[in-house]
Design a protein around this motif. Sequence first.
Motif, PDB file in Angstrom:
ATOM      1  N   ARG A  32      -3.286   9.998  30.374  1.00  0.00           N
ATOM      2  CA  ARG A  32      -2.271  10.255  29.456  1.00  0.00           C
ATOM      3  C   ARG A  32      -1.729  11.652  29.221  1.00  0.00           C
ATOM      4  O   ARG A  32      -2.736  12.099  28.434  1.00  0.00           O
ATOM      5  CB  ARG A  32      -1.932   9.417  28.272  1.00  0.00           C
ATOM      6  CG  ARG A  32      -1.995   7.887  28.577  1.00  0.00           C
ATOM      7  CD  ARG A  32      -1.872   6.943  27.370  1.00  0.00           C
ATOM      8  NE  ARG A  32      -1.318   5.779  27.629  1.00  0.00           N
ATOM      9  CZ  ARG A  32      -1.464   4.567  26.624  1.00  0.00           C
ATOM     10  NH1 ARG A  32      -1.856   4.707  25.694  1.00  0.00           N
ATOM     11  NH2 ARG A  32      -0.961   3.360  27.228  1.00  0.00           N
ATOM     12  N   LYS A  33      -0.898  12.397  29.429  1.00  0.00           N
ATOM     13  CA  LYS A  33      -0.665  13.893  29.293  1.00  0.00           C
ATOM     14  C   LYS A  33       0.229  14.256  28.600  1.00  0.00           C
ATOM     15  O   LYS A  33       1.532  13.589  28.680  1.00  0.00           O
ATOM     16  CB  LYS A  33      -0.584  14.447  30.951  1.00  0.00           C
ATOM     17  CG  LYS A  33      -1.590  14.081  31.694  1.00  0.00           C
ATOM     18  CD  LYS A  33      -1.439  14.444  33.326  1.00  0.00           C
ATOM     19  CE  LYS A  33      -1.476  15.970  33.646  1.00  0.00           C
ATOM     20  NZ  LYS A  33      -2.846  16.676  33.529  1.00  0.00           N
ATOM     21  N   SER A  34       0.197  15.309  27.893  1.00  0.00           N
ATOM     22  CA  SER A  34       1.308  15.839  26.974  1.00  0.00           C
ATOM     23  C   SER A  34       1.243  17.334  27.077  1.00  0.00           C
ATOM     24  O   SER A  34       0.195  17.825  27.179  1.00  0.00           O
ATOM     25  CB  SER A  34       1.097  15.065  25.602  1.00  0.00           C
ATOM     26  OG  SER A  34      -0.202  15.494  24.972  1.00  0.00           O
ATOM     27  N   TRP A  35       2.370  18.013  26.612  1.00  0.00           N
ATOM     28  CA  TRP A  35       2.418  19.357  26.475  1.00  0.00           C
ATOM     29  C   TRP A  35       3.276  19.799  24.932  1.00  0.00           C
ATOM     30  O   TRP A  35       4.301  19.033  24.838  1.00  0.00           O
ATOM     31  CB  TRP A  35       3.166  20.103  27.464  1.00  0.00           C
ATOM     32  CG  TRP A  35       2.524  20.076  28.766  1.00  0.00           C
ATOM     33  CD1 TRP A  35       1.561  20.665  29.494  1.00  0.00           C
ATOM     34  CD2 TRP A  35       2.563  18.752  29.828  1.00  0.00           C
ATOM     35  NE1 TRP A  35       1.230  20.430  30.763  1.00  0.00           N
ATOM     36  CE2 TRP A  35       1.583  19.135  30.936  1.00  0.00           C
ATOM     37  CE3 TRP A  35       3.161  17.546  29.890  1.00  0.00           C
ATOM     38  CZ2 TRP A  35       1.435  18.371  31.931  1.00  0.00           C
ATOM     39  CZ3 TRP A  35       2.774  16.495  30.828  1.00  0.00           C
ATOM     40  CH2 TRP A  35       1.953  17.021  32.069  1.00  0.00           C
ATOM     41  N   PHE A  36       2.862  20.700  24.303  1.00  0.00           N
ATOM     42  CA  PHE A  36       3.602  20.943  23.157  1.00  0.00           C
ATOM     43  C   PHE A  36       3.877  22.512  23.192  1.00  0.00           C
ATOM     44  O   PHE A  36       3.121  23.358  23.367  1.00  0.00           O
ATOM     45  CB  PHE A  36       2.726  20.657  22.039  1.00  0.00           C
ATOM     46  CG  PHE A  36       2.185  19.101  21.931  1.00  0.00           C
ATOM     47  CD1 PHE A  36       3.029  18.543  21.207  1.00  0.00           C
ATOM     48  CD2 PHE A  36       1.151  18.791  22.727  1.00  0.00           C
ATOM     49  CE1 PHE A  36       2.726  16.934  21.060  1.00  0.00           C
ATOM     50  CE2 PHE A  36       0.530  17.567  22.421  1.00  0.00           C
ATOM     51  CZ  PHE A  36       1.666  16.810  21.812  1.00  0.00           C
ATOM     52  N   PHE A  37       5.342  22.664  22.901  1.00  0.00           N
ATOM     53  CA  PHE A  37       5.758  23.994  23.184  1.00  0.00           C
ATOM     54  C   PHE A  37       6.146  24.867  21.959  1.00  0.00           C
ATOM     55  O   PHE A  37       7.123  24.301  21.266  1.00  0.00           O
ATOM     56  CB  PHE A  37       7.070  24.048  24.359  1.00  0.00           C
ATOM     57  CG  PHE A  37       6.814  23.329  25.582  1.00  0.00           C
ATOM     58  CD1 PHE A  37       6.498  23.809  26.726  1.00  0.00           C
ATOM     59  CD2 PHE A  37       6.740  21.825  25.730  1.00  0.00           C
ATOM     60  CE1 PHE A  37       6.143  23.174  27.940  1.00  0.00           C
ATOM     61  CE2 PHE A  37       6.568  21.043  26.847  1.00  0.00           C
ATOM     62  CZ  PHE A  37       6.308  21.555  27.970  1.00  0.00           C
ATOM     63  N   LEU A  38       5.381  25.983  21.847  1.00  0.00           N
ATOM     64  CA  LEU A  38       5.936  26.759  20.592  1.00  0.00           C
ATOM     65  C   LEU A  38       6.375  27.879  20.981  1.00  0.00           C
ATOM     66  O   LEU A  38       6.715  28.315  22.046  1.00  0.00           O
ATOM     67  CB  LEU A  38       4.296  26.858  19.836  1.00  0.00           C
ATOM     68  CG  LEU A  38       3.550  25.362  19.571  1.00  0.00           C
ATOM     69  CD1 LEU A  38       2.364  25.564  19.329  1.00  0.00           C
ATOM     70  CD2 LEU A  38       4.279  24.539  18.705  1.00  0.00           C
ATOM     71  N   ASP A  39       6.274  28.910  19.887  1.00  0.00           N
ATOM     72  CA  ASP A  39       7.077  30.284  19.989  1.00  0.00           C
ATOM     73  C   ASP A  39       6.145  31.059  21.173  1.00  0.00           C
ATOM     74  O   ASP A  39       6.885  31.733  21.890  1.00  0.00           O
ATOM     75  CB  ASP A  39       7.083  31.049  18.615  1.00  0.00           C
ATOM     76  CG  ASP A  39       8.130  30.541  17.820  1.00  0.00           C
ATOM     77  OD1 ASP A  39       7.944  30.246  16.763  1.00  0.00           O
ATOM     78  OD2 ASP A  39       9.273  29.874  18.433  1.00  0.00           O
ATOM     79  N   THR A  40       4.880  31.056  21.017  1.00  0.00           N
ATOM     80  CA  THR A  40       4.044  32.066  21.827  1.00  0.00           C
ATOM     81  C   THR A  40       2.964  31.284  22.645  1.00  0.00           C
ATOM     82  O   THR A  40       2.254  31.865  23.351  1.00  0.00           O
ATOM     83  CB  THR A  40       3.574  33.142  20.962  1.00  0.00           C
ATOM     84  OG1 THR A  40       2.670  32.443  20.172  1.00  0.00           O
ATOM     85  CG2 THR A  40       4.409  34.070  20.259  1.00  0.00           C
ATOM     86  N   ALA A  41       3.143  30.113  22.647  1.00  0.00           N
ATOM     87  CA  ALA A  41       1.962  29.219  23.189  1.00  0.00           C
ATOM     88  C   ALA A  41       2.358  27.805  23.513  1.00  0.00           C
ATOM     89  O   ALA A  41       3.413  27.207  23.298  1.00  0.00           O
ATOM     90  CB  ALA A  41       0.794  29.021  22.129  1.00  0.00           C
ATOM     91  N   VAL A  42       1.756  27.351  24.801  1.00  0.00           N
ATOM     92  CA  VAL A  42       1.763  25.931  25.038  1.00  0.00           C
ATOM     93  C   VAL A  42       0.536  25.210  25.284  1.00  0.00           C
ATOM     94  O   VAL A  42      -0.475  25.658  25.616  1.00  0.00           O
ATOM     95  CB  VAL A  42       2.506  25.950  26.509  1.00  0.00           C
ATOM     96  CG1 VAL A  42       2.443  24.575  27.266  1.00  0.00           C
ATOM     97  CG2 VAL A  42       3.608  26.617  26.722  1.00  0.00           C
ATOM     98  N   VAL A  43       0.553  24.125  24.459  1.00  0.00           N
ATOM     99  CA  VAL A  43      -0.715  23.203  24.150  1.00  0.00           C
ATOM    100  C   VAL A  43      -0.836  22.161  24.930  1.00  0.00           C
ATOM    101  O   VAL A  43       0.368  21.370  25.106  1.00  0.00           O
ATOM    102  CB  VAL A  43      -0.921  22.763  22.973  1.00  0.00           C
ATOM    103  CG1 VAL A  43      -2.245  22.135  22.781  1.00  0.00           C
ATOM    104  CG2 VAL A  43      -0.947  24.123  21.932  1.00  0.00           C
ATOM    105  N   ALA A  44      -1.549  21.878  25.916  1.00  0.00           N
ATOM    106  CA  ALA A  44      -1.750  20.755  26.648  1.00  0.00           C
ATOM    107  C   ALA A  44      -2.844  19.876  26.295  1.00  0.00           C
ATOM    108  O   ALA A  44      -4.107  20.393  26.282  1.00  0.00           O
ATOM    109  CB  ALA A  44      -2.185  21.260  28.317  1.00  0.00           C
TER     110      ALA A  44
END
Length: 748
Positions: free
Chosen positions: A503-515
Motif C-alpha cells: 500500500r503506497k501513498s504520497w503527500f504533496f506539500l509546498d517544498t516536499a513530497v513524502v512517500a
Amino acid sequence: MTAAGSGAAAFDVLRATAFDLLTGGGADVSDPVHAGPLARLSEAAGGALASLSPGTLWPDLPPEGRPGNVTGSYGRLRRIATAWATPGTAQHGDDSVVARVVDALDVLHERHYNERLPETGNWWFWEIGTPAHLSRLCVLLGDRLGPARLDAYLAAVDRFCPDADRRAGNPRASESGANRADKASIVAFRGIAGRGADKLALARDGLSDVRDGGLRSVFRHVESGDGFYRDGSFIQHECVAYTGSYGLSLLVAVAEALALLNGSPWQVSDPDLPVLLDAVERSYAPFVHDGLLMDTVRGRAATRQAFSDAVAGHGLIGAVLLLARSAPEPYAGRFEELAKGWIERGRARPYLEHADVPETRRAVAVLRDGSVEAVPGPVGHFVFPSMDRVVHRRPTWSFAVSLSSRRIAAYEAINGENLHGWYTGDGMTYLYTSDLGQFGADFWPTVDPYRLPGTTVDDRERENLSFRAHCPPGAWAGGAVLDGRYGAAVMELDSEGASLRARKSWFFLDTAVVALGSGITGSDGRRVVTVVENRATEARPHVGDGWAHLPGVAGYVLDGAQCAVETRTGRWRDINAGDDTGGAFEPVTRRYASLWIDHGVDPVNASYAYTVLPGAARERTRRYCGRRPVRVAANTAELQAVRARGLLAAVFWAAGAVEGIAVDAPCVVIVRRARGRVVVAVADPSRTVDVVTIGFDRPLRGLVRADGTVTARTGRAPVVSVKLGGSLGASHTFELSASEPRSPRCDR
C-alpha cells in the motif's frame, strides 16, 4: 454537391491555406531566423533523394510485405515534396526533383498501395499512416500530378480512409479519439486536393461524429472509453493514460482541420468546441515542464527514440500555435501566451533550432510580439482520477506519479513497443527540476527497468512484453487535492505475476513530497526493494546520517537507504522494435545515481518512509533532517498519514482515526487549520464508498462553504457527512468555522 456548386474560388482559397500550412507559405526566406529550418529541410530532402533508387525506392525501407515501410517511403517523399514546394530550399521548383518524386509515387501506387489491395498487418499504416502522407503529397504537388494520377492516388486514399467514422478494414469498429481526429484531417486534405465538397463535409462532420449523433465526437466529454473526461483526463485504447501521445495526435489533427476549414463553407461550428479548447490548459498544460511533455502520460510512445519528451513538447507547442489561428478570443491570446512561455523555457531542446518552416514562422511572430506575455507554467496540485495520474507543480519543479488500477493500465506494450515497461505504472515517480535532460537523452534504454523511481519491486527477471495492456486488480488509485495547493495520492500495489503486495501513498506539500509504504508482503523467495531515486546524472550523491543529497536534483530524508553509482549501457532497439518506431542497435551509455530501501527476502508487513526535497541544497537537506518539520503520524496497512504545520493528510484504508479526525469508511482526507477556519478535502480513490462520515475532536460552529454532497452537524462534537458515491474519485471540499457564519454558501 460538386466543387463548382460550392464555388471554385472556395477551393482555391482552401488549397492556398493548405499550402501555407504545409510549407510556411509567406515566410520571409530572407529573414535569418528561417535559415536554420530551410537548411534542415534541404538537407533532409537532399539525403532522401541521394539514396532514392529508381524502381526500388530506398534499400533500408523494403516495401514488399512491410506496410510500415510503405508508410515510411511516403513520408520521405512528402519531405522531398515539401522542400520542392518551399521557397528558399535547394530543391525549390526543381523539375527534376518533382519528376523523381512522381516516379516513386507511381512505384508505390502500382505495387504497394492502391484501391485493389487488401489490408495486411497493422491497419494503422493503411488507414492513417500512409493516407496522411499521400493526401498531403497530393496537395503539395497539385497540377504536377495530372488528372489521371491525382484521381488514382485519391482513389487509394478513399479506399482505406473514406471518412473518419469507421474502420475500413473492420466497418463494425467506430473510430474514436485520436484515430477519428487523424482521419478527419486526412479527409480534409484529400477533399482539398480533389476539390470535393462531399469530402470536406465528411471531415467536418467526422470531428463531431454527426453520423452517430455525436457519440464519439472529439468535442464531447466522455464517461468511458476514448477521449477527454470532465476531470481533464485523456484516454485512448479504453484504459491507457495517453494525453501526451494519442492526445497530442488528436490536438495536432484537430488544429490542422480547424485551420484548413476556417472561414470556408465547411467551417467547424460545433457548439461543444470549447471542450477541446479548454483542454489545452486543463488537460495538457499541467503535464508540460519547461517545454517537456511528461512521459507519465505518453505510454509506450516514451520508448520511441525519435520522439522524446522534448520532441513531444515541440509538437504541442506547434499544435497550440496553430490552434490559435482559428480559435476565438480569449483562447487565441491565451494559447499564444502559453506557447511563448514553453518556447522561452524550453532549454532542453530549443524550439527554433528544430522547428520546421511553418512552425518557425508562427513561433517567431509570437516571440517578436511584445504584447504577448510569456506566462509561467501552472502552479498547484492536479489530480486526474479518470486516468490515475497525479502531478504536483511548483515554480521551479514538478513531481508526477503514474498509478494504475483495474480501471487504468499499468502499461501498454503493442506493435513491438515498450518491451520493458513492466513497472512504469506501479507508482513510478517523475521529478523535474532544472535538470531537464533526465527522461530524454537515452534515459529509457539505459535505466534499469527493474528499478524505476517510486516503485516497489522484487528481483525476478521478466520476459519482453508483447501485445498486452495490463490492468491490475486493485481498486485504489487516485487522490485528493485541497484548494489546488496540497495533495495526497494512493495506490494499491498488486504486482503482476507475483505475490508481492503493498500500500503506497504520497503527500504533496509546498517544498516536499513524502512517500509512505506499508503492508509490503511477498512470498516468492525474492528480495523486495523500494526505489527512492534512480537518476541519470553526472553528479555524485552525498549520503549523510538519515539523509542524502544529489546536486542539481533534490535532497532526500530517509533512514536505512542504500546508495550506488553505476554506468549503464543499453540499446533503443531492446525496448522498441516497432516497424516504424524501432530504435537503433548502437549502444548508448549513461551514468546513474540510485537510492533504494531494502525490505529483504519475503518481507511481511514491511514499510518505508522517505521525503523528497526537490531542488534543495545540501545544507537545507541536512537541516530539514534535523528539524523534521513534516512528521509521519501513521504508516500501517490500515492508515497512512503525515502531519505538517497546520496540515494533516491521511489515507484511511479502513475506518479509523488519527490526530483529531475519525472516519467510518475508507477514504483520503486532507485537513488544514488556519485563522479560525478548517478546510477539508475528501475523496474516494477506490470508488467503492457511498457516504463517509468525518468526526472532529474540536468544536466547530458553522459550515462556511460546501457543495451539495456535504451535510454537517456542528458544535462541540462536529460530524460531517460527504456523499462520495458517483463522484468518480473527485475531491469534495468544505470549510468549517470556529464561529457561526452569517450565511453559508454553496460552491457548485
